[in-house]
Write a protein that holds these residues in place. Sequence first.
Motif, PDB file in Angstrom:
ATOM      1  N   GLY A  52      -5.055  12.784   0.631  1.00  0.00           N
ATOM      2  CA  GLY A  52      -5.238  13.594   1.823  1.00  0.00           C
ATOM      3  C   GLY A  52      -4.129  13.444   2.852  1.00  0.00           C
ATOM      4  N   SER A  53      -3.106  12.647   2.559  1.00  0.00           N
ATOM      5  CA  SER A  53      -2.014  12.425   3.501  1.00  0.00           C
ATOM      6  C   SER A  53      -0.687  12.821   2.857  1.00  0.00           C
ATOM      7  CB  SER A  53      -1.954  10.948   3.898  1.00  0.00           C
ATOM      8  OG  SER A  53      -0.803  10.702   4.670  1.00  0.00           O
ATOM      9  N   LEU A  54       0.221  13.294   3.677  1.00  0.00           N
ATOM     10  CA  LEU A  54       1.564  13.604   3.179  1.00  0.00           C
ATOM     11  C   LEU A  54       2.461  12.373   3.194  1.00  0.00           C
ATOM     12  CD1 LEU A  54       2.299  17.049   4.846  1.00  0.00           C
ATOM     13  CD2 LEU A  54       1.699  16.588   2.481  1.00  0.00           C
ATOM     14  N   ARG A  55       2.049  11.328   3.867  1.00  0.00           N
ATOM     15  CA  ARG A  55       2.865  10.127   4.022  1.00  0.00           C
ATOM     16  C   ARG A  55       2.763   9.204   2.805  1.00  0.00           C
ATOM     17  NH1 ARG A  55       5.622  10.061   8.264  1.00  0.00           N
ATOM     18  NH2 ARG A  55       5.969   7.831   8.432  1.00  0.00           N
ATOM     19  N   VAL A  56       3.841   8.510   2.565  1.00  0.00           N
ATOM     20  CA  VAL A  56       3.927   7.543   1.475  1.00  0.00           C
ATOM     21  C   VAL A  56       4.273   6.192   2.094  1.00  0.00           C
ATOM     22  CG1 VAL A  56       5.214   6.869  -0.590  1.00  0.00           C
ATOM     23  CG2 VAL A  56       4.700   9.277  -0.181  1.00  0.00           C
ATOM     24  N   THR A  57       3.622   5.149   1.621  1.00  0.00           N
ATOM     25  CA  THR A  57       3.965   3.788   2.026  1.00  0.00           C
ATOM     26  C   THR A  57       4.798   3.174   0.906  1.00  0.00           C
ATOM     27  OG1 THR A  57       1.936   3.557   3.309  1.00  0.00           O
ATOM     28  CG2 THR A  57       3.059   1.528   2.682  1.00  0.00           C
ATOM     29  N   LEU A  58       5.936   2.653   1.278  1.00  0.00           N
ATOM     30  CA  LEU A  58       6.838   2.029   0.324  1.00  0.00           C
ATOM     31  C   LEU A  58       6.938   0.552   0.677  1.00  0.00           C
ATOM     32  CD1 LEU A  58       9.073   2.171  -1.896  1.00  0.00           C
ATOM     33  CD2 LEU A  58      10.671   2.689  -0.065  1.00  0.00           C
ATOM     34  N   VAL A  59       6.549  -0.299  -0.264  1.00  0.00           N
ATOM     35  CA  VAL A  59       6.634  -1.746  -0.109  1.00  0.00           C
ATOM     36  C   VAL A  59       7.604  -2.236  -1.174  1.00  0.00           C
ATOM     37  CG1 VAL A  59       5.349  -3.918  -0.166  1.00  0.00           C
ATOM     38  CG2 VAL A  59       4.251  -1.847   0.711  1.00  0.00           C
TER      39      VAL A  59
END
Length: 147
Positions: A52-59
């Motif tokens: 549901g989000s366009l954002r990506v978390t990169l770790v």
Amino acid sequence: MHILPRMLGRLVYDSFRDPMPEGVRVQHRLSRQALYEAGPYSVDLQLEHERGSLRVTLVGQIANRKQPESRLADAPVLLMSGNVVVALAFSNELGEFQMEYEPTRHLRLYVPLEPLGKGMEVRLKGLASRNKKQELAARHPSRKKGN
């Protein structure tokens, strides 16, 4: 910050290449892991797409494979699209970093490695961006196939 001569990262592992569990025909994976190597360095990446989000978390974590005891604390990590910095993070004492971004084309991760006089570049083609179906699903999470 100036751009140093680059060492291109080579993809050595991508979790999307792993076979799906027996009996599963389609799997909508929301996370992905990849490992890149360039010279003596490696970058381990975990990408998380929240439904549901366009954002990506990169770790990620940067490590020197030949000298594991050497640490990359406070190294700048730039996520770039062309010459535009999309996100910026700094590694901690273990070489770990985290950032969030909205996917776009031609993303690459760049880490200047001053002691070597080079920078490590990892091209995230197909890894850090979404296709049109994924973008539509993120914008309209209640839509189901066929509606």
